[in-house]
Design a protein around this motif. Structure first.
Motif, PDB file in Angstrom:
ATOM      1  N   PRO A   1       0.787  -1.238   0.000  1.00 51.22           N
ATOM      2  CA  PRO A   1       0.000   0.000   0.000  1.00 51.22           C
ATOM      3  C   PRO A   1       0.815   1.282   0.000  1.00 51.22           C
ATOM      4  O   PRO A   1       0.273   2.346  -0.292  1.00 51.22           O
ATOM      5  CB  PRO A   1      -0.840  -0.117   1.278  1.00 51.22           C
ATOM      6  N   TYR A   2       2.113   1.191   0.311  1.00 53.27           N
ATOM      7  CA  TYR A   2       2.900   2.421   0.366  1.00 53.27           C
ATOM      8  C   TYR A   2       4.014   2.448  -0.673  1.00 53.27           C
ATOM      9  O   TYR A   2       4.945   3.241  -0.567  1.00 53.27           O
ATOM     10  CB  TYR A   2       3.464   2.612   1.776  1.00 53.27           C
ATOM     11  N   ALA A   3       3.910   1.619  -1.677  1.00 49.78           N
ATOM     12  CA  ALA A   3       4.921   1.608  -2.733  1.00 49.78           C
ATOM     13  C   ALA A   3       4.670   2.739  -3.725  1.00 49.78           C
ATOM     14  O   ALA A   3       3.538   3.184  -3.925  1.00 49.78           O
ATOM     15  CB  ALA A   3       4.889   0.270  -3.466  1.00 49.78           C
ATOM     16  N   HIS A   4       5.747   3.203  -4.347  1.00 48.71           N
ATOM     17  CA  HIS A   4       5.624   4.198  -5.401  1.00 48.71           C
ATOM     18  C   HIS A   4       5.244   3.489  -6.705  1.00 48.71           C
ATOM     19  O   HIS A   4       5.680   2.363  -6.951  1.00 48.71           O
ATOM     20  CB  HIS A   4       6.937   4.961  -5.587  1.00 48.71           C
ATOM     21  N   PRO A   5       4.442   4.107  -7.537  1.00 52.31           N
ATOM     22  CA  PRO A   5       3.996   3.457  -8.776  1.00 52.31           C
ATOM     23  C   PRO A   5       5.135   2.915  -9.627  1.00 52.31           C
ATOM     24  O   PRO A   5       5.003   1.850 -10.245  1.00 52.31           O
ATOM     25  CB  PRO A   5       3.235   4.582  -9.497  1.00 52.31           C
ATOM     26  N   GLU A   6       6.258   3.620  -9.667  1.00 51.80           N
ATOM     27  CA  GLU A   6       7.373   3.163 -10.506  1.00 51.80           C
ATOM     28  C   GLU A   6       8.036   1.900  -9.964  1.00 51.80           C
ATOM     29  O   GLU A   6       8.805   1.241 -10.679  1.00 51.80           O
ATOM     30  CB  GLU A   6       8.410   4.274 -10.661  1.00 51.80           C
ATOM     31  N   GLU A   7       7.739   1.542  -8.724  1.00 52.09           N
ATOM     32  CA  GLU A   7       8.298   0.324  -8.132  1.00 52.09           C
ATOM     33  C   GLU A   7       7.421  -0.902  -8.371  1.00 52.09           C
ATOM     34  O   GLU A   7       7.823  -2.014  -8.049  1.00 52.09           O
ATOM     35  CB  GLU A   7       8.471   0.516  -6.616  1.00 52.09           C
ATOM     36  N   LEU A   8       6.276  -0.707  -8.962  1.00 51.03           N
ATOM     37  CA  LEU A   8       5.323  -1.795  -9.144  1.00 51.03           C
ATOM     38  C   LEU A   8       5.554  -2.503 -10.477  1.00 51.03           C
ATOM     39  O   LEU A   8       6.017  -1.893 -11.448  1.00 51.03           O
ATOM     40  CB  LEU A   8       3.900  -1.246  -9.094  1.00 51.03           C
ATOM     41  N   PRO A   9       5.226  -3.789 -10.553  1.00 50.82           N
ATOM     42  CA  PRO A   9       5.344  -4.510 -11.828  1.00 50.82           C
ATOM     43  C   PRO A   9       4.257  -4.067 -12.799  1.00 50.82           C
ATOM     44  O   PRO A   9       3.322  -3.342 -12.438  1.00 50.82           O
ATOM     45  CB  PRO A   9       5.143  -5.972 -11.416  1.00 50.82           C
ATOM     46  N   ASP A  10       4.372  -4.507 -14.047  1.00 53.84           N
ATOM     47  CA  ASP A  10       3.332  -4.202 -15.024  1.00 53.84           C
ATOM     48  C   ASP A  10       1.997  -4.777 -14.537  1.00 53.84           C
ATOM     49  O   ASP A  10       1.953  -5.863 -13.958  1.00 53.84           O
ATOM     50  CB  ASP A  10       3.684  -4.805 -16.382  1.00 53.84           C
ATOM     51  N   PRO A  11       0.915  -4.077 -14.757  1.00 48.37           N
ATOM     52  CA  PRO A  11      -0.377  -4.505 -14.222  1.00 48.37           C
ATOM     53  C   PRO A  11      -0.796  -5.907 -14.638  1.00 48.37           C
ATOM     54  O   PRO A  11      -1.461  -6.608 -13.878  1.00 48.37           O
ATOM     55  CB  PRO A  11      -1.349  -3.456 -14.785  1.00 48.37           C
TER      56      PRO A  11
END
Length: 320
Positions: A19-29
């Motif tokens: 819940p507190y990750a930055h969008p750029e740290e997330l994998p492709d949807p």
């Protein structure tokens, strides 16, 4: 038998949404199956914050698979699928959903609350795979669904009405169906008669794997499958996790030929060694993979009042 969090779902690795990750740290949807799990002490505010950050940081139009755990589902009730239903207009690529991915230390399987899945299924006509863990409060009041290919319901007590609804539903694309029926003491008790449309093969013309599992009436179901028309179209059949004895196995072997099957799963059973040998001898040479792992020893509890309904000591794999 214990139930665990899934590590892969719909052919995708599972990623718990941070819940507190930055969008750029997330994998492709579309590269992962997104799991939502906040733990037993999460507040309503925690849930709302987690879900809001997901909707704001992930391109929902590309999400393919979602897993809802605690507290979206727990012993206090279900209905977490409403979070998805409310965003159906954005979750246009969603193809797979797991409702109630909880382990035993979070909630026993028979305690996990579910709900009426009619609105959810109507909102996602393109859904291909649905897994449900827990049966308390579950309803499946749909006349049909065109897209669903896999349906798995894990329960220590699947409400008979829900099982009957699933058996009667028109699911023309369905290829795999697994029903853990469970014990009457935990809300189960589905009878052979209630699954009559399923045994007849009505409305599920593409079905290739069928599991009628975890039932204290496994001998009765085995006898029913001996003459069930649906068997002819199956590639695999599972009568596992229940109370199968020599009586049920005898009926099954004496019915319709099973030699066209690729697999027959009878694991967690109460068969004699002689019957196990007979099954192997009759089916293995024809190319059928027979799973007889997990032989259980029945005990005589006939002199114990609280075991009166199970006098020979047989038991299902998952109840409470």
């Amino acid at each position: 038998m214990s139930v665990r969090h899934v590590e892969q779902f719909y052919g995708l690795p599972v990623r718990t949404f941070p819940p507190y990750a930055h969008p750029e740290e997330l994998p492709d949807p579309d590269a992962v199956a997104w799991r939502f799990q906040c733990g037993p002490y999460a507040t309503d505010e925690d849930v709302e914050v987690c879900w809001r950050r997901f909707t704001e940081s992930v391109e929902l139009e590309k999400v393919r698979a979602v897993i809802l755990g605690q507290p979206w589902y727990d012993a206090d009730g279900g209905g977490g699928e409403r979070f998805l239903t409310e965003l159906a207009y954005r979750l246009t690529a969603l193809e797979a959903v797991f409702l109630g991915d909880l382990e035993e230390d979070e909630a026993m399987v028979s305690w996990i609350g579910q709900s009426d899945l009619g609105p959810f299924l109507a909102a996602f006509p393109g859904l291909r795979e649905l897994h449900v863990r827990g049966g308390q409060g579950l309803a499946f009041p749909v006349t049909g669904h065109e897209g669903l290919r896999v349906l798995r319901v894990e329960s220590g007590g699947l409400p008979p009405e829900a099982a009957e609804q699933i058996a009667a539903a028109e699911l023309p694309a369905l290829e795999r169906l697994e029903l853990w029926l469970g014990d009457e003491d935990y809300g189960g008790g589905t009878t052979v008669a209630q699954l009559a449309p399923l045994l007849a093969g009505t409305g599920k013309q593409n079905l290739r794997h069928l599991g009628v599992q975890n039932s204290p009436l496994q001998d009765e179901f085995a006898a029913a499958f001996a003459t069930a028309p649906v068997v002819e179209r199956l590639a695999s059949l599972s009568l596992s996790m229940g109370t199968l004895s020599d009586t049920g196995a005898e009926a099954l072997l004496g019915g319709r030929p099973l030699t066209h099957l690729k697999e027959l799963d009878l694991s967690h059973h109460f068969l004699s060694h002689a019957m196990m040998l007979r099954i192997w001898t009759q089916l293995e040479p024809t190319g059928v993979r027979v799973n007889l792992i997990g032989r259980q020893e029945a005990e005589d509890y006939s002199d114990v009042d609280y075991m009166a309904d199970d006098a020979d000591g047989r038991y299902i794999a998952v109840a409470e």
